[in-house]
Design a protein around this motif. Structure first.
Motif, PDB file in Angstrom:
ATOM      1  N   ARG A 151       0.826  -1.205   0.000  1.00 42.39           N
ATOM      2  CA  ARG A 151       0.000   0.000   0.000  1.00 42.39           C
ATOM      3  C   ARG A 151       0.860   1.255   0.000  1.00 42.39           C
ATOM      4  N   HIS A 152       1.949   1.239   0.785  1.00 44.22           N
ATOM      5  CA  HIS A 152       2.822   2.414   0.808  1.00 44.22           C
ATOM      6  C   HIS A 152       3.433   2.666  -0.562  1.00 44.22           C
ATOM      7  N   ASN A 231      -1.739   9.938   5.237  1.00 43.11           N
ATOM      8  CA  ASN A 231      -2.431  10.149   6.511  1.00 43.11           C
ATOM      9  C   ASN A 231      -2.566   8.899   7.361  1.00 43.11           C
ATOM     10  N   TRP A 232      -2.251   7.724   6.819  1.00 41.76           N
ATOM     11  CA  TRP A 232      -2.327   6.483   7.596  1.00 41.76           C
ATOM     12  C   TRP A 232      -0.951   6.013   8.066  1.00 41.76           C
ATOM     13  N   CYS A 233       0.082   6.787   7.794  1.00 40.65           N
ATOM     14  CA  CYS A 233       1.464   6.319   7.976  1.00 40.65           C
ATOM     15  C   CYS A 233       2.085   6.662   9.329  1.00 40.65           C
ATOM     16  N   GLN A 234       1.419   7.429  10.165  1.00 35.96           N
ATOM     17  CA  GLN A 234       1.892   7.712  11.524  1.00 35.96           C
ATOM     18  C   GLN A 234       3.221   8.476  11.551  1.00 35.96           C
ATOM     19  N   LEU A 238       6.280  14.846   8.290  1.00 32.46           N
ATOM     20  CA  LEU A 238       6.313  15.007   6.843  1.00 32.46           C
ATOM     21  C   LEU A 238       4.945  15.432   6.336  1.00 32.46           C
ATOM     22  N   PRO A 239       4.918  16.180   5.233  1.00 27.02           N
ATOM     23  CA  PRO A 239       3.634  16.630   4.699  1.00 27.02           C
ATOM     24  C   PRO A 239       2.883  15.506   3.996  1.00 27.02           C
ATOM     25  N   THR A 240       1.558  15.605   4.018  1.00 29.20           N
ATOM     26  CA  THR A 240       0.707  14.699   3.249  1.00 29.20           C
ATOM     27  C   THR A 240       0.101  15.471   2.078  1.00 29.20           C
ATOM     28  N   CYS A 252       6.909   5.874   5.554  1.00 30.01           N
ATOM     29  CA  CYS A 252       5.670   5.404   6.165  1.00 30.01           C
ATOM     30  C   CYS A 252       6.007   4.371   7.233  1.00 30.01           C
ATOM     31  N   MET A 253       5.291   4.413   8.363  1.00 30.33           N
ATOM     32  CA  MET A 253       5.436   3.385   9.385  1.00 30.33           C
ATOM     33  C   MET A 253       4.535   2.206   9.023  1.00 30.33           C
ATOM     34  N   ILE A 254       5.153   1.027   8.881  1.00 29.30           N
ATOM     35  CA  ILE A 254       4.406  -0.184   8.582  1.00 29.30           C
ATOM     36  C   ILE A 254       4.845  -1.276   9.554  1.00 29.30           C
TER      37      ILE A 254
END
Length: 287
Positions: A151-152, A231-234, A238-240, A252-254
Motif C-alpha cells: 500500500r505504501h 495520513n495512515w502512515c503515523q 512530513l507533509p501529506t 511510512c510506518m508499517i
C-alpha cells in the motif's frame, strides 16, 4: 516455399549458459517441395564459446504439419568475481532438395540484442545470464503477505514518485553500502537523531528503495518538501497530499515484519533477475 521462422532466446539466471532456438514452420508453396530438408550450424561472438557439441541442428524433413528445430547453447567466458560480459549468437540454416537444379543460399539469423552474463550480482556467487534489454518488473500484491508494504509503494507511486510499471520512469539499482545507508537515514531518521518515533511493532519504510539511485539521499529531490507521507502512515513530521513529478521520496510506518519481508523479497528479485549496479527495473503493485 513459404515458411515462418521464429527465434527463441532463453537464459539461465543461475547458470553460465543460454540458448538460442530457431523454429521453421512451412506454411505454403508450389513446385517440387516434397523431400525438402533443412539443417544448420551455429556460432557466437563476444564473451562466449560454442563448440560443435553445443549446436543441435541436424538434417530434418520439412513437412506441412510438423515443425523443424535448431538449437545452439553457448557458454559464457565470464568467470571472475565482479566481471560481466556480453555475447550474441547466430544460427545459419540451409534448405536442400535433390530435385532442385540449384540449391538456395543459406540463411543466417541473429538476435537484435546481446545476452549479458555476470559474476557481479550481490548476494550470489553464481554466474548467470539475462537479456539486458529487458527491464525486469518486481510484482507486489496488495492482498499478499505484506499489504501495508504494498500500500505504501502504491500510494507513493500514485503521488508521482517513479518506478511504477508500465508507464513510470524506471528505478536504478544502487549497490554501494554507504550510499544505501545514507538513503535510509535521510528517509527514515531514527528518533534518537531527531527523526520519527517508531510505534510499537512498526518500522519506517522508504520509497524509492534505499537500494536505488532514486533514494532519499542520492536521488533528485525538489524543494521545499522532497519528503512526503500519507495520513495512515503515523509520521507527523512530513507533509501529506504532496503530488507532482518523479522527484522526492516517501516514508511510512508499517508493521516491522512486513518491512523485513518486503526487503527480503526485493533482494530475491535482484538476484533472480541479475539486477546489478545502475540496472533499471520497475515495481508493479497488483490487487
Amino acid at each position: 516455399m513459404g515458411y515462418i521462422q521464429a527465434d527463441f532466446v532463453y537464459t539461465d539466471t543461475s547458470g553460465p549458459y543460454w540458448g538460442h532456438q530457431v523454429v521453421i514452420d512451412k506454411t505454403d508453396g508450389w513446385g517440387k517441395i516434397g523431400g525438402t530438408t533443412v539443417s544448420g550450424s551455429g556460432s557466437c561472438t563476444g564473451n562466449c564459446t560454442a563448440t560443435a557439441a553445443d549446436v543441435d541442428f541436424p538434417s530434418q524433413t520439412v513437412t506441412e504439419t510438423g515443425l523443424t528445430y535448431g538449437d545452439i547453447m553457448p557458454r559464457t567466458t565470464v568467470t571472475a568475481p565482479g566481471s560481466l560480459g556480453a555475447a550474441r549468437t547466430a544460427i545459419t540454416y540451409r534448405f536442400a532438395n535433390p530435385a532442385w537444379t540449384s540449391q538456395p543460399s543459406p540463411v543466417t539469423t541473429r538476435p537484435t540484442f546481446d545476452v549479458r552474463c555476470d559474476n557481479a550480482t550481490p548476494g550470489t556467487d553464481k554466474v548467470g545470464c539475462v537479456v539486458k534489454d529487458y527491464e525486469p518488473v518486481h510484482v507486489i500484491s496488495l492482498s499478499g503477505p505484506n499489504p501495508d508494504y504494498a500500500r505504501h509503494i502504491r500510494d507513493a507511486q500514485t503521488s508521482g514518485l517513479q518506478g511504477a510499471y508500465p508507464d513510470g520512469r524506471p528505478l536504478e539499482r544502487l549497490t554501494d553500502a554507504t550510499k544505501r545507508e545514507q538513503n535510509g537515514n535521510r528517509a527514515c531518521p531514527q528518533a534518537s537523531s531527531g527523526g520519527y518515533p517508531r510505534p510499537s511493532g512498526y518500522s519506517c519504510d522508504e520509497y524509492p528503495f534505499r537500494s536505488t539511485w532514486q533514494g532519499a539521499a542520492t536521488g533528485w529531490h525538489p524543494s521545499p518538501n522532497p519528503g512526503r507521507t500519507f495520513n495512515w502512515c503515523q509520521i507527523s513530521a512530513l507533509p501529506t497530499g504532496v503530488t507532482g513529478g518523479p522527484g522526492g521520496w516517501s516514508a511510512c510506518m508499517i508493521p516491522a515484519g512486513q518491512n523485513s519481508s518486503g526487503g527480503a523479497l526485493l533482494n530475491s528479485f535482484y538476484i533472480s533477475n541479475r539486477v546489478i549496479e545502475k540496472d533499471q527495473f520497475y515495481v508493479w503493485i497488483v490487487a
